[in-house]
Design an enzyme around this catalytic site. Structure first.
Site, PDB file in Angstrom:
ATOM      1  CD  GLU A   8       8.112   8.081  -1.670  1.00 34.06           C
ATOM      2  OE1 GLU A   8       8.595   9.141  -2.067  1.00 34.06           O
ATOM      3  OE2 GLU A   8       7.166   7.494  -2.242  1.00 34.06           O
ATOM      4  NE  ARG A  11      -4.188   2.408  -2.679  1.00 35.13           N
ATOM      5  CZ  ARG A  11      -2.893   2.726  -2.571  1.00 35.13           C
ATOM      6  NH1 ARG A  11      -2.005   2.106  -3.297  1.00 35.13           N
ATOM      7  NH2 ARG A  11      -2.496   3.666  -1.760  1.00 35.13           N
ATOM      8  CE  LYS A  39       2.900   7.418   1.897  1.00 29.86           C
ATOM      9  NZ  LYS A  39       4.201   6.775   1.949  1.00 29.86           N
TER      10      LYS A  39
HETATM   11  P1  ATP Z   1       0.096   6.528  -0.545  1.00 32.04           P
HETATM   12  O1  ATP Z   1      -0.566   6.507  -1.883  1.00 32.04           O
HETATM   13  O2  ATP Z   1      -0.843   6.624   0.579  1.00 32.04           O
HETATM   14  O3  ATP Z   1       1.215   7.498  -0.446  1.00 32.04           O
HETATM   15  P2  ATP Z   1       1.997   4.533  -1.083  1.00 32.04           P
HETATM   16  O4  ATP Z   1       1.650   3.229  -1.688  1.00 32.04           O
HETATM   17  O5  ATP Z   1       2.654   5.533  -1.923  1.00 32.04           O
HETATM   18  O6  ATP Z   1       0.704   5.083  -0.399  1.00 32.04           O
HETATM   19  P3  ATP Z   1       4.221   3.627   0.426  1.00 32.04           P
HETATM   20  O7  ATP Z   1       4.891   4.322   1.533  1.00 32.04           O
HETATM   21  O8  ATP Z   1       4.936   3.509  -0.851  1.00 32.04           O
HETATM   22  O9  ATP Z   1       2.839   4.364   0.212  1.00 32.04           O
HETATM   23  O10 ATP Z   1       3.651   2.232   0.894  1.00 32.04           O
HETATM   24  C1  ATP Z   1       4.301   1.279   1.686  1.00 32.04           C
HETATM   25  C2  ATP Z   1       3.588  -0.017   1.523  1.00 32.04           C
HETATM   26  O11 ATP Z   1       2.223   0.097   1.943  1.00 32.04           O
HETATM   27  C3  ATP Z   1       3.543  -0.430   0.069  1.00 32.04           C
HETATM   28  O12 ATP Z   1       3.872  -1.796  -0.028  1.00 32.04           O
HETATM   29  C4  ATP Z   1       2.128  -0.159  -0.357  1.00 32.04           C
HETATM   30  O13 ATP Z   1       1.727  -1.007  -1.384  1.00 32.04           O
HETATM   31  C5  ATP Z   1       1.354  -0.377   0.940  1.00 32.04           C
HETATM   32  N1  ATP Z   1       0.108   0.403   0.931  1.00 32.04           N
HETATM   33  C6  ATP Z   1      -0.035   1.726   0.732  1.00 32.04           C
HETATM   34  N2  ATP Z   1      -1.330   2.087   0.754  1.00 32.04           N
HETATM   35  C7  ATP Z   1      -2.039   0.957   0.990  1.00 32.04           C
HETATM   36  C8  ATP Z   1      -3.434   0.653   1.115  1.00 32.04           C
HETATM   37  N3  ATP Z   1      -4.367   1.604   1.025  1.00 32.04           N
HETATM   38  N4  ATP Z   1      -3.790  -0.616   1.361  1.00 32.04           N
HETATM   39  C9  ATP Z   1      -2.855  -1.580   1.470  1.00 32.04           C
HETATM   40  N5  ATP Z   1      -1.535  -1.376   1.353  1.00 32.04           N
HETATM   41  C10 ATP Z   1      -1.118  -0.122   1.106  1.00 32.04           C
HETATM   42 MG    MG Z   2       4.141   6.384  -2.774  1.00 31.30          MG
END
Ligand code: ATP
Ligand code: MG
Length: 561
Positions: A36, A261, A271
């Site tokens: 995202e 994760r 983020k």
């Molecule tokens: P954040 O909580 O940091 O905003 P998010 O999961 O909302 O992370 P996205 O942009 O939606 O961020 O994530 C893109 C991809 O990266 C998704 O498939 C998510 O599952 C993966 N991802 C995000 N954070 C991690 C992590 N700490 N370890 C492994 N994969 C991750």
């Molecule tokens: Mg997110």
């Protein structure tokens, strides 16, 4: 390009092997990385990138880069660009498969109409707080909204008018009609669309209804022909909904697979939290070298191959855990040790004058570029009468276990000569200049008479060295799990000493030939890289990591126990 060490097959690759055996997707393997664009990517995303692109590479399949840009409020073009740059920099290529979820808005709308027409979705007028209240909780079943049994015609009419902009934000939503007493709360008539009169970074003002994640994500996967939709564990109990939507529409159905994760000690990885640090000026931007962002790590001097090696070694599992920051640094060192050219630089200079060396003379001494890699050759470094050494490589009254320079003591100058300290000039009780003699017979650093010295120190020639600012970094937080402290703001645990800028360093002239982001080692001091803010007249260096490997040391002690 990577080390060939064997890593046991993880459960995701086992699932893919099995699917290939049963021909579930006709042998196709097609993954995606779906960020995202609401912030910069971090090392957790690197794990997901390595996994998705890595699997595609191994199985000769494909991996898409897809922006999950369904939320207009938080998304920005700057983030899109940074994500594109980061994934490329990590070494992965999506070829012509760059997609934006927002491009599917018209198709998603058609799918929503289809669900309404089959009686599987309805327009609800309940306000948000009542939707929550009606949902119930884990012990209490939900209850039906009074609007749940609207006719298909009425739902179609209202939904089209939602899209046409007839209603205000929050006035109506479109919900799936599933089961308000379902044990899984996600299945209690989840919201599919909300009204949001907001401009979108790509679709502009074309839409005022926006799809919710659970509704949108499976459709995106389905439209792109994804086979294995890999996501993190918190989506495990969203999977029934992922499946329900695709089954209800009767469209192509990928398989969602969840993994744990990545969490790292002494940092934060979401983020949302990183944005607080950036917006609150607790750090200097998203690429601050103290942040676990990919841009920050790049600026810190981490290499893509080191990050990929780290991601490979931490593996993929089904349970959440927290990885030691030291283990990340261990991998960074291992990689840089093989690849980084060596130089000499003095962070806190102390002037020394070699009294018996001819004033005005310069000689070029031969220095090895990387003892780990003879192929990297050697270079010449200038030597002259006035040099700088490190302040802490001299002590006027050394304790017993201090072997570096002291009055009357002889040490080796790396790649140069043995020198002996004969006099100390002080100001306000502090040494500001040393006088020394050198032994011309020890050129190259070895005495023909076989006499030994107990230490070797680094140096630069005063008139040849170039000034530099060097930034030393420590952990961003003082505790291992800053975000996990109940009742406390994670920012309370910021380390006030995470950045130390040394503005009067003197470094080997060859450093001037390096480019922004180039990585190297200063002998004895650690790995460094050239900060992109460097100009012709102002050299700025970042220390990537010190040489001492605390992780390897811990492992050794742990094995002995
Ligand atoms: P954040 O909580 O940091 O905003 P998010 O999961 O909302 O992370 P996205 O942009 O939606 O961020 O994530 C893109 C991809 O990266 C998704 O498939 C998510 O599952 C993966 N991802 C995000 N954070 C991690 C992590 N700490 N370890 C492994 N994969 C991750
Ligand atoms: Mg997110």
């Amino acid at each position: 390009m990577e080390s060939t060490e064997q890593v046991t097959k993880d459960f995701i690759r086992e699932i893919i092997d099995e699917d290939n055996k049963t021909n579930k997707y006709n042998g196709r393997v097609h993954t995606r990385f779906p960020p995202e664009p609401n912030g910069y990517l971090h090392i957790g995303h690197a794990k997901s990138i390595c996994l998705n692109f890595g699997i595609a590479e191994e199985y000769k399949g494909f991996c898409n880069l897809r922006f999950d840009d369904t939320n207009p409020a938080k998304e920005e073009q700057e983030y899109v660009q940074s994500i594109i740059d980061n994934v490329k920099w990590l070494g992965f290529d999506w070829e012509d498969r760059l997609f934006f979820a927002s491009d599917y808005f018209p198709q998603m709308y058609e799918y929503a109409l289809q669900l309404i027409k089959t009686g599987k979705a309805y327009v609800d007028d309940l306000p948000a707080d009542q939707i929550t209240e009606y949902r119930g909780n884990l012990t209490k079943p939900g209850k039906n909204s009074p609007f749940r049994d609207r006719s298909i015609e009425e739902n179609l009419d209202l939904f089209q008018r939602m899209k046409a902009g007839e209603f205000a934000d929050g006035q109506k939503v479109l919900r799936a009609k599933i089961d308000m007493s379902h044990p899984n709360l996600n299945m209690r008539d989840p919201v599919m669309y909300r009204i949001l009169h907001a401009s979108h970074h790509r679709s502009g003002d074309a839409w005022c209804i926006y799809p919710m994640y659970d509704w949108a994500h499976g459709l995106e996967d389905s439209l792109e022909g994804i086979t294995h939709s890999i996501c993190t564990l918190e989506f495990e109990n969203h999977r029934p909904l992922y499946d329900w939507f695709l089954d209800a529409l009767g469209v192509y159905h990928p398989q969602q697979i969840e993994f744990a994760r990545l969490n790292l000690t002494y940092t934060v990885m979401s983020k949302r939290l990183l944005l607080q640090l950036v917006d609150g000026n607790f750090v200097c931007g998203w690429d601050d070298p103290r942040l676990p962002t990919i841009s920050g790590m790049r600026r810190r001097g981490y290499s893509p191959s080191a990050i990929r090696l780290f991601c490979k070694r931490i593996g993929v599992a089904k349970f959440n855990s927290i990885v030691d920051f030291e283990f990340l640094e261990h991998n960074i060192r291992e990689d840089l040790n093989k690849t980084a050219p060596r130089f000499m630089g003095v962070l806190r200079p102390l002037k020394i004058i070699i009294d018996n060396y001819p004033a005005g003379q310069t000689e070029e001494l031969e220095a090895v570029n990387n003892p780990e890699d003879p192929g990297m050759g050697s270079r010449k470094i200038p030597f002259s009468q006035t040099l700088y050494i490190e302040q802490d490589d001299f002590m006027e009254n050394p304790p017993k276990d201090y072997y570096r320079l002291a009055p009357g003591r002889e040490v080796r100058l790396r790649y140069a000569y043995f020198i002996k300290c004969t006099d100390v000039i002080k100001k306000d009780g502090k040494p500001i200049e040393l006088h020394c003699t050198y032994d011309p017979a020890t050129k190259g650093g070895y005495a023909p008479d076989g006499r030994k010295v107990k230490s070797t120190i680094h140096w630069v020639s005063a008139s040849h060295a170039i000034p530099a600012e060097t930034r030393l970094y420590d952990r961003l937080f003082t505790i291992a799990d800053p975000a996990g402290q109940k009742g406390a703001d994670f920012k309370e645990f910021l380390n006030p000493h995470s950045l130390e800028a040394l503005r009067d360093c003197r470094v080997e002239p060859a450093i001037a030939t390096l480019n922004a982001f180039d990585r190297f080692q200063f002998e004895r001091l650690g790995y460094f890289c050239v900060d992109p803010s460097t100009t012709k007249n102002a050299l700025v260096l970042n220390r990537t990591v010190e040489l001492r490997d605390s992780w390897a040391k811990h492992q050794k002690t742990a094995q002995k126990k």
